[in-house]
Motif scaffolding. Structure first.
Motif, PDB file in Angstrom:
ATOM      1  N   UNK A   1      11.606  -9.534   6.991  1.00 11.89           N
ATOM      2  CA  UNK A   1      12.279  -9.561   7.907  1.00 11.89           C
ATOM      3  C   UNK A   1      13.321 -10.840   7.977  1.00 11.89           C
ATOM      4  N   UNK A   2      14.467 -10.597   8.052  1.00 10.43           N
ATOM      5  CA  UNK A   2      15.313 -11.919   7.985  1.00 10.43           C
ATOM      6  C   UNK A   2      15.181 -12.669   9.158  1.00 10.43           C
ATOM      7  N   UNK A   3      14.543 -12.308  10.323  1.00  9.93           N
ATOM      8  CA  UNK A   3      14.408 -13.358  11.505  1.00  9.93           C
ATOM      9  C   UNK A   3      12.871 -13.961  11.281  1.00  9.93           C
ATOM     10  N   UNK A   4      12.102 -13.413  11.097  1.00  4.84           N
ATOM     11  CA  UNK A   4      10.661 -13.992  10.855  1.00  4.84           C
ATOM     12  C   UNK A   4      10.266 -14.366   9.640  1.00  4.84           C
ATOM     13  N   UNK A   5      10.849 -13.619   8.461  1.00  5.03           N
ATOM     14  CA  UNK A   5      10.299 -13.950   7.291  1.00  5.03           C
ATOM     15  C   UNK A   5       9.124 -13.248   6.924  1.00  5.03           C
ATOM     16  N   UNK A   6       8.664 -12.586   7.795  1.00  2.27           N
ATOM     17  CA  UNK A   6       7.427 -11.422   7.658  1.00  2.27           C
ATOM     18  C   UNK A   6       7.708 -10.605   6.497  1.00  2.27           C
ATOM     19  N   UNK A   7       6.729 -10.264   5.697  1.00  3.47           N
ATOM     20  CA  UNK A   7       6.873  -9.200   4.794  1.00  3.47           C
ATOM     21  C   UNK A   7       6.796  -7.715   5.502  1.00  3.47           C
ATOM     22  N   UNK A   8       7.800  -6.803   5.364  1.00  3.48           N
ATOM     23  CA  UNK A   8       7.811  -5.627   5.931  1.00  3.48           C
ATOM     24  C   UNK A   8       7.334  -4.380   4.836  1.00  3.48           C
ATOM     25  N   UNK A   9       6.750  -4.881   3.681  1.00  4.83           N
ATOM     26  CA  UNK A   9       6.358  -4.000   2.650  1.00  4.83           C
ATOM     27  C   UNK A   9       7.379  -3.881   1.596  1.00  4.83           C
ATOM     28  N   UNK A  10       7.322  -2.880   0.579  1.00  6.43           N
ATOM     29  CA  UNK A  10       8.046  -2.651  -0.407  1.00  6.43           C
ATOM     30  C   UNK A  10       8.957  -1.542  -0.220  1.00  6.43           C
ATOM     31  N   UNK A  11       9.987  -1.393  -0.746  1.00  5.26           N
ATOM     32  CA  UNK A  11      10.799  -0.278  -1.147  1.00  5.26           C
ATOM     33  C   UNK A  11      10.052   0.596  -1.982  1.00  5.26           C
ATOM     34  N   UNK A  12      10.032   1.960  -1.398  1.00 10.57           N
ATOM     35  CA  UNK A  12       9.230   3.058  -2.240  1.00 10.57           C
ATOM     36  C   UNK A  12      10.112   4.216  -2.669  1.00 10.57           C
ATOM     37  N   UNK A  13       9.713   4.769  -3.813  1.00 16.51           N
ATOM     38  CA  UNK A  13      10.479   6.087  -4.262  1.00 16.51           C
ATOM     39  C   UNK A  13       9.420   7.064  -4.644  1.00 16.51           C
TER      40      UNK A  13
END
Length: 479
Positions: free
Chosen positions: A386-398
């Protein structure tokens, strides 16, 4: 073949050469590496090991100083909980009290020091400890510099210490008893006490989490029985080495709590006006609010509401095959499945840990997946923050493929990859994660082509014979 030597020296040399050749032949033989898998023979419950430590104690007498040093040594290894035990604190006083007799100055002091550093005295200490101390020696004894001062005794001892099992390093979780504002639940027209519904759900969640092998599930239900066992250790009725087990209780990292908002499968009956028969149907639903809390910070890591509707039974006057017990079990199992999946998805997503072609091993078993089930598999890519909190949102998935589960073990699952859409070579273990169940493909029903009906025309007969037949059958009719 017979070998004849004319002198002793060549014979000796030949013997040495043959011996070396024999050694060479043995060395040339390939060593058989042990390929047997490592099998778990006994559960890892921890063990008592010996730890060498040094400590310096002080006291108004040599015996008091030695006791203080021993207490400090035990505390350094096992912590204050063991040191504070009254029986352990006084276990050496009977031996060390005799030292106070020779605590006077002059030859008495020298004699006392020699006694403390002697082998016989060390053996007395080891014997008196009943296993807590396996080796002991006095390194130095210092008399007080002035009247009223303190003696100082430095010791080196090998102390029994409890080594925690390897599982204690896993995430430790407590499943709290489920709550509900209702005292009973309507199941098929019968009021089932809430405890009969909630207690099995909690136990099944504990079972499911334990079978995943991902958590150390802590017990909070039988605290009384566990405390009785600990009291037996402190009473002196068990080996003193067991004292090292005191103060080793683990505290939770996570606490799972659940509140049952709705849980019912109601019977609906309507009497027919034209007869005495009833039109009976059954339908219901359940709802559970769950939270997963970080014990240290009280932070809510997950908060969701789980819902489900068991299959309804349509209205009928012919009676139904409603099974109250089975319906209740099915509803409980549905809650356990969704709750367990929610916990695992937040903490340990199922991943593929080994792959041999299309045959794979999954990181979880038990109730995490279903035998013969199909699940979608995704390749993990770049982490997104997250660009605002720096918290990880997970990974891109395919989307990678689908996995069909062939066998489920308590801690692992075995399956086969199907419908592979990407190149699997070079993908690291754990980069393929299992997600939702794959949709069931609808069967294609083949139908026969529709054949148009053949049109037929009936021509009117004008012959005399036809007219005669018509008159005979039905009178004068126009055919």
């Amino acid at each position: 073949m017979k070998i004849t030597m004319k002198s002793g020296m060549p014979a000796i040399l030949l013997s040495i050469a043959l011996g070396l050749a024999g050694c060479g032949e043995k060395a040339a033989q390939p060593s058989v590496a042990s390929s047997a898998p490592k099998l778990t023979q006994t559960p890892d419950v921890g063990q008592v090991e010996q730890v060498i430590t040094t400590a310096t104690g002080s006291g108004i007498s040599p015996g008091a100083a030695l006791n203080d040093a021993l207490k400090l040594a035990i505390m350094q290894v096992n912590g204050a909980a063991v040191q504070a035990n009254s029986s352990n604190a006084s276990m050496f006083e009977q031996v060390t009290a005799t030292l106070d007799v020779d605590s006077t100055a002059g030859s008495g002091s020298a004699s006392m020091k020699a006694t403390m550093q002697g082998q016989a005295f060390a053996e007395q200490i080891i014997s008196q400890s009943k296993g807590v101390v396996s080796s002991f020696k006095v390194v130095d004894v210092a008399s007080p510099f002035s009247k009223g001062g303190l003696y100082k005794v430095e010791i080196e001892a090998r102390i029994a210490k409890f080594k925690a099992p390897a599982d204690s390093g896993k995430i430790k979780i407590v499943v709290a008893p489920l709550r509900s504002e209702q005292v009973s639940f309507n199941i098929g027209g019968r009021a089932v006490p809430a405890q009969e519904v909630l207690a099995p759900i909690r136990q099944q969640i504990i079972d499911a989490l334990s079978q995943t092998g991902r958590f150390t599930v802590l017990d909070r239900q039988f605290e009384g029985e566990l405390q009785d066992e600990l009291n037996m250790i402190t009473s002196g009725n068990s080996p003193s080495t067991d004292l090292a087990k005191l103060g080793q209780a683990l505290s939770a990292d996570l606490v799972w709590v659940g509140v049952v908002n709705e849980f019912a499968y109601q019977r609906h009956a309507r009497k027919l006006q034209t007869s005495d028969r009833e039109l009976v149907s059954y339908a219901g639903a359940w709802s559970v609010s769950q939270r997963m809390i970080n014990l240290a910070t009280r932070q809510i890591l997950q908060s969701t509401t789980l819902r489900g509707e068991p299959p309804a039974i349509a209205a009928t006057t012919l009676g139904s095959n409603f099974n109250e017990s089975q319906t209740l079990k099915n509803m409980q199992a549905a809650i356990v499945k969704q709750a367990t999946e929610a916990i695992l998805l937040r903490t340990f997503p199922i991943s593929i840990v080994e792959r041999d072609g299309d045959n794979v091993v999954l990181s979880q078993g038990g109730n995490a997946v279903v035998e013969n089930g199909r699940y979608r598999v995704y390749q993990q890519g770049k982490e997104i923050k997250d660009p605002q909190t720096g918290q990880s949102l997970g990974n891109m998935e395919k989307l990678c493929c689908e996995v069909r589960i062939e066998r489920v073990a308590p801690n692992l699952s075995y399956g086969v990859l199907e419908n592979v859409k990407i190149k699997l070579d070079g993908i690291a273990a754990g980069a393929l994660q299992v997600r939702e169940a794959a949709p069931v493909e609808k069967a294609i029903v083949k139908t026969e082509p529709v054949v148009a009906p053949v049109k037929t025309e009936v021509k009117r007969s004008t012959s005399a014979a036809a007219a005669k037949n018509a008159t005979a059958v039905g009178g004068d009719k126009d055919w």
